[in-house]
Motif scaffolding. Sequence first.
Motif, PDB file in Angstrom:
ATOM      1  N   ILE A  37      16.914 -33.349  -3.085  1.00  0.00           N
ATOM      2  CA  ILE A  37      17.342 -31.948  -3.034  1.00  0.00           C
ATOM      3  C   ILE A  37      18.856 -31.869  -2.853  1.00  0.00           C
ATOM      4  N   GLN A  38      19.409 -32.743  -2.006  1.00  0.00           N
ATOM      5  CA  GLN A  38      20.859 -32.783  -1.820  1.00  0.00           C
ATOM      6  C   GLN A  38      21.565 -33.175  -3.119  1.00  0.00           C
ATOM      7  N   ALA A  39      20.967 -34.106  -3.869  1.00  0.00           N
ATOM      8  CA  ALA A  39      21.569 -34.531  -5.135  1.00  0.00           C
ATOM      9  C   ALA A  39      21.666 -33.366  -6.112  1.00  0.00           C
ATOM     10  N   GLY A  40      20.597 -32.566  -6.197  1.00  0.00           N
ATOM     11  CA  GLY A  40      20.632 -31.408  -7.081  1.00  0.00           C
ATOM     12  C   GLY A  40      21.680 -30.394  -6.663  1.00  0.00           C
ATOM     13  N   ALA A  41      21.821 -30.193  -5.330  1.00  0.00           N
ATOM     14  CA  ALA A  41      22.832 -29.253  -4.837  1.00  0.00           C
ATOM     15  C   ALA A  41      24.240 -29.780  -5.088  1.00  0.00           C
ATOM     16  N   ASP A  42      24.438 -31.094  -4.925  1.00  0.00           N
ATOM     17  CA  ASP A  42      25.766 -31.676  -5.142  1.00  0.00           C
ATOM     18  C   ASP A  42      26.155 -31.614  -6.616  1.00  0.00           C
ATOM     19  N   ALA A  43      25.180 -31.756  -7.503  1.00  0.00           N
ATOM     20  CA  ALA A  43      25.478 -31.708  -8.942  1.00  0.00           C
ATOM     21  C   ALA A  43      26.000 -30.337  -9.368  1.00  0.00           C
ATOM     22  N   THR A  44      25.589 -29.294  -8.676  1.00  0.00           N
ATOM     23  CA  THR A  44      26.059 -27.939  -8.990  1.00  0.00           C
ATOM     24  C   THR A  44      27.229 -27.514  -8.113  1.00  0.00           C
ATOM     25  N   GLY A  45      27.733 -28.442  -7.281  1.00  0.00           N
ATOM     26  CA  GLY A  45      28.858 -28.120  -6.406  1.00  0.00           C
ATOM     27  C   GLY A  45      28.483 -27.225  -5.242  1.00  0.00           C
ATOM     28  N   ASP A  46      27.219 -27.263  -4.823  1.00  0.00           N
ATOM     29  CA  ASP A  46      26.748 -26.364  -3.773  1.00  0.00           C
ATOM     30  C   ASP A  46      26.944 -26.933  -2.367  1.00  0.00           C
ATOM     31  N   ILE A  47      27.316 -28.211  -2.239  1.00  0.00           N
ATOM     32  CA  ILE A  47      27.491 -28.813  -0.917  1.00  0.00           C
ATOM     33  C   ILE A  47      28.939 -28.646  -0.470  1.00  0.00           C
ATOM     34  N   ASP A  48      29.121 -28.124   0.727  1.00  0.00           N
ATOM     35  CA  ASP A  48      30.440 -28.030   1.352  1.00  0.00           C
ATOM     36  C   ASP A  48      30.638 -29.299   2.179  1.00  0.00           C
ATOM     37  N   ARG A  94      24.471 -42.831   7.235  1.00  0.00           N
ATOM     38  CA  ARG A  94      23.203 -42.397   6.646  1.00  0.00           C
ATOM     39  C   ARG A  94      23.397 -41.326   5.580  1.00  0.00           C
ATOM     40  N   ILE A  95      24.593 -40.799   5.457  1.00  0.00           N
ATOM     41  CA  ILE A  95      24.860 -39.786   4.432  1.00  0.00           C
ATOM     42  C   ILE A  95      25.039 -40.488   3.098  1.00  0.00           C
ATOM     43  N   ARG A  96      24.062 -40.395   2.251  1.00  0.00           N
ATOM     44  CA  ARG A  96      24.083 -41.005   0.916  1.00  0.00           C
ATOM     45  C   ARG A  96      23.408 -40.024  -0.049  1.00  0.00           C
ATOM     46  N   VAL A  97      24.229 -39.261  -0.737  1.00  0.00           N
ATOM     47  CA  VAL A  97      23.711 -38.256  -1.671  1.00  0.00           C
ATOM     48  C   VAL A  97      23.702 -38.860  -3.068  1.00  0.00           C
ATOM     49  N   PRO A  98      22.512 -39.096  -3.665  1.00  0.00           N
ATOM     50  CA  PRO A  98      22.449 -39.728  -4.994  1.00  0.00           C
ATOM     51  C   PRO A  98      23.064 -38.843  -6.069  1.00  0.00           C
ATOM     52  N   ARG A  99      23.488 -39.478  -7.129  1.00  0.00           N
ATOM     53  CA  ARG A  99      23.985 -38.756  -8.303  1.00  0.00           C
ATOM     54  C   ARG A  99      22.813 -38.440  -9.225  1.00  0.00           C
ATOM     55  N   THR A 100      22.872 -37.304  -9.873  1.00  0.00           N
ATOM     56  CA  THR A 100      21.825 -36.971 -10.838  1.00  0.00           C
ATOM     57  C   THR A 100      21.975 -37.794 -12.109  1.00  0.00           C
ATOM     58  N   GLY A 101      23.178 -38.300 -12.377  1.00  0.00           N
ATOM     59  CA  GLY A 101      23.426 -39.175 -13.511  1.00  0.00           C
ATOM     60  C   GLY A 101      23.794 -40.567 -13.029  1.00  0.00           C
ATOM     61  N   PRO A 102      24.518 -41.325 -13.828  1.00  0.00           N
ATOM     62  CA  PRO A 102      24.939 -42.665 -13.399  1.00  0.00           C
ATOM     63  C   PRO A 102      25.988 -42.583 -12.294  1.00  0.00           C
ATOM     64  N   GLY A 103      26.086 -43.635 -11.541  1.00  0.00           N
ATOM     65  CA  GLY A 103      27.073 -43.682 -10.460  1.00  0.00           C
ATOM     66  C   GLY A 103      26.422 -43.944  -9.119  1.00  0.00           C
ATOM     67  N   ARG A 104      27.224 -44.417  -8.179  1.00  0.00           N
ATOM     68  CA  ARG A 104      26.729 -44.713  -6.846  1.00  0.00           C
ATOM     69  C   ARG A 104      26.553 -43.425  -6.039  1.00  0.00           C
ATOM     70  N   PRO A 105      25.698 -43.431  -5.017  1.00  0.00           N
ATOM     71  CA  PRO A 105      25.539 -42.246  -4.169  1.00  0.00           C
ATOM     72  C   PRO A 105      26.859 -41.869  -3.501  1.00  0.00           C
ATOM     73  N   ARG A 106      27.047 -40.592  -3.276  1.00  0.00           N
ATOM     74  CA  ARG A 106      28.263 -40.132  -2.616  1.00  0.00           C
ATOM     75  C   ARG A 106      28.132 -40.335  -1.111  1.00  0.00           C
ATOM     76  N   CYS A 107      29.097 -41.050  -0.540  1.00  0.00           N
ATOM     77  CA  CYS A 107      29.158 -41.291   0.896  1.00  0.00           C
ATOM     78  C   CYS A 107      30.455 -40.766   1.503  1.00  0.00           C
ATOM     79  N   ARG A 108      31.410 -40.422   0.647  1.00  0.00           N
ATOM     80  CA  ARG A 108      32.737 -40.007   1.091  1.00  0.00           C
ATOM     81  C   ARG A 108      32.724 -38.545   1.496  1.00  0.00           C
ATOM     82  N   LEU A 109      33.271 -38.244   2.663  1.00  0.00           N
ATOM     83  CA  LEU A 109      33.328 -36.889   3.177  1.00  0.00           C
ATOM     84  C   LEU A 109      34.756 -36.374   3.083  1.00  0.00           C
ATOM     85  N   ASP A 110      34.907 -35.067   2.974  1.00  0.00           N
ATOM     86  CA  ASP A 110      36.243 -34.486   2.950  1.00  0.00           C
ATOM     87  C   ASP A 110      36.828 -34.373   4.346  1.00  0.00           C
TER      88      ASP A 110
END
Length: 286
Positions: A80-91, A170-186
């Motif tokens: 669910i987080q991956a889908g939200a991140d793909a649309t830029g919905d995660i702050d 533990r924060i690892r948001v998968p990508r909906t396409g190719p690429g490693r999960p996002r772990c980097r925070l702003d």
Amino acid sequence: MIRLELTDQEWELLAPLIPRAATGRPRVSDRQVINGMVYKIRTGISWRDLPERYGPWQTVYTRFRRYALDGVFARALQQIQAGADATGDIDWLVQIDSTIVRAHQHAATTGPKRGHHRPDEPDDHALGRSRGGLTTKIHLACDGKGRPLAILVTPGQRNDSICARPLLERIRVPRTGPGRPRCRLDQVIADKAYSTRGFRAYLRKRGIGHTIPEKTDQQRHRHNRGRRGGRPPTFNRQIYRQRNVIGRCFNRLKAFRGIATRYEKTATSYEAAVTLASVLLWARSV
């Protein structure tokens, strides 16, 4: 009773993430069973007291326990987080904090059972003794919109600063396409409990900005050392005012009575219950 169950929209989001048996005899409907799990953690009742409309309570409990051990809810949360991140919905203005949960007497009757202890289950079952009795602590990282990104369950007396690093890892948001999960925070926002040199160095090494107030004794120690004390860490008061978001996230999680008081005997089951509640918070926000 309907308000305690999944809506059609929530089930449409959750259904593809629930594993289904390819063979075997017909089983109780997945939605019916998941509704039983939601009802249980929403009300905090015993598994044996589940209403009959959810099917045999043994079926609901057995499937919940299986999902907990297999990490089904954790993977569903990530998807669910991956889908939200793909649309830029995660702050990615991430906030971390913890809350204490009292353990019910039914949760305290844990112990080794003839060598059936699982290697991934802590020996203390995440039960600790503090001034309030037997307690468990929920460490939480949420995004800037107050939705859980990562969860860690520990004994109640565990220090927050010790758990900060494993929580962020533990924060690892998968990508909906190719690429490693996002772990980097702003950015990371935390209170004074996380103000340690080690944690600040860890965030700087990862290139993560942070807004953490400095403890009074740390300020005094740095002042007494004069020039050798170094410069004070940067602190943005405007950003820190947003820290109330994680408090509101805890309030929504503790609206589930099975989360506000721990009834589960094992840490694996209790963390799965918190994760399922987090999935519902995401399902209601996307």
